[in-house]
Design a protein around this motif. Structure first.
Motif, PDB file in Angstrom:
ATOM      1  N   ALA A 283       0.824  -1.310   0.012  1.00  0.00           N
ATOM      2  CA  ALA A 283       0.189  -0.216   0.030  1.00  0.00           C
ATOM      3  C   ALA A 283       0.902   1.157  -0.023  1.00  0.00           C
ATOM      4  O   ALA A 283       1.971   1.202   0.175  1.00  0.00           O
ATOM      5  CB  ALA A 283      -0.976   0.054   1.156  1.00  0.00           C
ATOM      6  N   SER A 285       1.258   3.428  -2.459  1.00  0.00           N
ATOM      7  CA  SER A 285       1.257   3.990  -3.968  1.00  0.00           C
ATOM      8  C   SER A 285       1.227   2.909  -5.032  1.00  0.00           C
ATOM      9  O   SER A 285       1.450   1.637  -4.454  1.00  0.00           O
ATOM     10  CB  SER A 285       2.574   4.720  -4.360  1.00  0.00           C
ATOM     11  OG  SER A 285       3.675   3.698  -4.149  1.00  0.00           O
ATOM     12  N   GLN A 305      -2.643  -5.049  -3.746  1.00  0.00           N
ATOM     13  CA  GLN A 305      -2.287  -3.724  -3.435  1.00  0.00           C
ATOM     14  C   GLN A 305      -3.581  -3.339  -2.654  1.00  0.00           C
ATOM     15  O   GLN A 305      -4.832  -3.611  -2.974  1.00  0.00           O
ATOM     16  CB  GLN A 305      -2.293  -2.858  -4.449  1.00  0.00           C
ATOM     17  CG  GLN A 305      -2.156  -1.403  -4.465  1.00  0.00           C
ATOM     18  CD  GLN A 305      -2.320  -0.423  -5.485  1.00  0.00           C
ATOM     19  OE1 GLN A 305      -2.612   0.847  -5.341  1.00  0.00           O
ATOM     20  NE2 GLN A 305      -2.193  -0.953  -6.803  1.00  0.00           N
ATOM     21  N   TYR A 307      -5.578   0.349  -1.144  1.00  0.00           N
ATOM     22  CA  TYR A 307      -5.610   1.748  -0.876  1.00  0.00           C
ATOM     23  C   TYR A 307      -6.809   2.018   0.313  1.00  0.00           C
ATOM     24  O   TYR A 307      -7.820   1.355   0.305  1.00  0.00           O
ATOM     25  CB  TYR A 307      -6.217   2.173  -2.085  1.00  0.00           C
ATOM     26  CG  TYR A 307      -7.131   3.737  -2.051  1.00  0.00           C
ATOM     27  CD1 TYR A 307      -6.296   4.840  -1.403  1.00  0.00           C
ATOM     28  CD2 TYR A 307      -8.504   4.070  -2.209  1.00  0.00           C
ATOM     29  CE1 TYR A 307      -7.085   6.116  -1.255  1.00  0.00           C
ATOM     30  CE2 TYR A 307      -8.947   5.249  -2.241  1.00  0.00           C
ATOM     31  CZ  TYR A 307      -8.303   6.304  -1.638  1.00  0.00           C
ATOM     32  OH  TYR A 307      -8.995   7.459  -1.558  1.00  0.00           O
ATOM     33  N   CYS A 334      -6.533   1.525  -8.278  1.00  0.00           N
ATOM     34  CA  CYS A 334      -6.579   1.137  -6.983  1.00  0.00           C
ATOM     35  C   CYS A 334      -7.225  -0.369  -6.688  1.00  0.00           C
ATOM     36  O   CYS A 334      -7.548  -0.685  -5.628  1.00  0.00           O
ATOM     37  CB  CYS A 334      -6.899   2.093  -6.014  1.00  0.00           C
ATOM     38  SG  CYS A 334      -6.154   3.542  -5.977  1.00  0.00           S
TER      39      CYS A 334
END
Length: 517
Positions: A283, A285, A305, A307, A334
């Motif tokens: 997480a 970016s 990933q 967000y 995201c």
């Protein structure tokens, strides 16, 4: 809490597993380990000492220390005493910590030995002074011995605050995000509904991210809910991380993309056996296609990933099957929302925008924070009609994937750390030679973004870059100090008289190159 009916609030996690698998290792920190039975007994003892010290239910217990088993001991012990844990960012300066302590008003502050001096200084500067408990070689044993008593039995409600996580607002004033027991309970429900959030009692989570980040505390806590084990690293170090993988064979870990890149570049990585890892969360970016390609080849595990924000925890996931280097466009997203989490993009009037159009990202989630400590106006601004205003600009595609475009709040994410320009601008403005300044983020291959300061000097002022950087280091954490300083005669302004930060972010051929801080 969904899978385990006996677990209603955080205090029930060590109790349930102490009764179910008492000899299972819950926490491991270097050469130390605690079984669930030991964790339950020690946190009962800690709750008793908190009560015996005169700390009332509803109070806050501060923590200023790197990751260790004491993080979870304090969290569960504080919860059993009806209190909330406030983990503080140990990278902050004394001035920043004083502001946080003055706002949190902890009944006591537990500090790692390396932070004892600054903790005593900070806690003596607030009124009334805050007691400091130092984690020395014997941990909390000495303090516990001075406060004998029976464990209290306060009634814990799901709406009670379990954790206060400090973030910063666009004004630069710290904000204490209050997270309830119910928010964590809802996360355990949501993660059970999410097909990629697969946890079992056999999992070993490697906690690398700091406890003052939700990517450290909240992500790792999930392993304990499922009766697994957490192996705790004090802080990120590529060599130490490789050694921990060899020794403990973790199955799940969480890193920021910068840490992934540093790990991939470490000379010991090529010969490392990563076969125990089944999932790597990241997480802070998006991950670049080349870094992703190397990560997939090297780690050979699922990448996810997420967000999120301090106020909402995880909002969206870019799931493992979507990590395809052949689809670089999707990698810039995201991902899509978690089950039970709603995301919409709105215009300035609050109207929902169709796919493809850019607006502010709003979130509605069962994991929502209950408010900002001592800041009802900021809470009312951030939460309207059950929706949280992230301050991020983004767009949704036709499949529901979220793409972040910019930040209304101008927040900079550098190396996984959130930096609000207003904090840096406030520090710069305190220098007598600075007439005006503006801080923006610029793309950086290693850090994701770097902090760039644009500065107008007072006429005749003797100001140089190194002097400004030294000035900032005395006031703000190192990761907030600008990586670059650009001196200019004037800052670009909008028609309404505000600094035009979009113009500062735009690359310009006539801008002189500046040294890296």
């Amino acid at each position: 809490m969904w899978l385990h009916a006996e677990i209603r609030t955080l205090v029930d996690i060590p109790r349930y597993w102490a009764a179910t698998t008492p000899d299972k290792v819950a926490l491991c920190d270097g050469d130390r380990s605690l079984t669930y039975a030991e964790l339950d007994e020690r946190t009962d003892r800690l709750a008793a000492a908190i009560a015996a010290a005169g700390v009332a239910a509803g109070s806050r217990i501060g923590l200023l220390a790197k990751n260790s088993v004491e993080f979870f001991e304090l969290w569960f012990g504080a919860a059993k005493a009806g209190c909330a844990l406030v983990p503080l960012n140990w990278r902050c300066t004394a001035a920043e910590l004083s502001e946080l302590v003055a706002d949190a008003r902890p009944a006591l502050l537990v500090a790692g030995a390396e932070f004892a001096e600054v903790a005593h200084s900070v806690c003596a500067s607030v009124t009334p002074a805050v007691e400091v408990v130092v984690l020395d070689g014997s941990g909390l044993a000495d303090w516990l011995g001075r406060h004998p008593g029976a464990p209290p039995a306060p009634r814990i409600h799901t709406e009670d605050t379990a954790l206060v996580s400090y973030t910063s607002g666009t004004t630069g004033r710290p904000k204490g995000v209050e997270l309830s027991h119910g928010a964590f309970a809802n996360w355990f429900l949501i993660s059970s509904l999410e097909r990629t959030e697969t946890w079992t009692s056999d999992d070993v989570a490697l906690m690398v991210m700091p406890g003052f980040h939700l990517a450290g505390s909240w992500v790792s806590l999930t392993a304990l809910y499922h009766g697994g084990t957490i192996v705790i690293m004090p802080a990120f170090d590529p060599g130490a991380l490789l050694a921990a993988i060899r020794r403990h064979r973790p199955t799940v870990t969480c890193l920021v993309p910068t840490a992934i890149a540093l790990l991939l570049d470490h000379p010991g990585t090529a010969s490392q056996d990563f076969s125990s890892l089944r999932r790597l969360l990241y997480a802070g970016s998006p991950i670049g296609p080349e870094t992703l390609r190397r990560a997939i080849t090297t780690f050979d595990c699922q990448l996810t990933q997420f967000y999120g924000t301090s106020e909402t925890f995880i909002i969206t996931l870019l799931r493992p099957e979507q990590h395809d280097p052949g689809e670089p466009a999707l990698l810039t997203s995201c991902g899509a929302p978690l089950p039970l989490v709603d995301v919409r993009v709105v215009d300035t009037a609050g109207r929902a925008l169709p796919p493809g159009e850019i607006g502010e990202v709003l979130v509605r989630s069962p994991m929502m924070f209950t408010g900002y400590r001592n800041q009802p106006e900021a809470t009312a601004t951030a939460l309207t009609g059950g929706w949280y205003h992230t301050g991020d600009l983004g767009r949704l595609d036709g499949a529901g994937h979220l793409y972040l475009v910019d930040r209304l709040k101008d927040m900079i994410v550098t190396g996984g750390e959130n930096v609000h320009p207003a904090e840096v601008e406030r520090a710069l403005a305190l220098h007598p030679g600075v007439a005006a300044c503006a801080v923006v983020g610029a793309p950086d291959e290693r850090w994701g973004e770097r902090v760039v300061a644009h500065v107008v000097k007072h006429p005749g002022a003797d100001v140089d870059e190194q002097g400004l950087l030294a000035h900032c280091r005395a006031l703000i954490a190192g990761y907030k100090v600008p990586k670059q300083v650009r001196f200019t005669d004037a800052l670009p302004m909008t028609s309404t008289g505000k600094i035009h930060k979009a113009a500062l972010r735009a690359p310009r051929a006539d801008r002189p190159a500046t040294a890296t801080a």
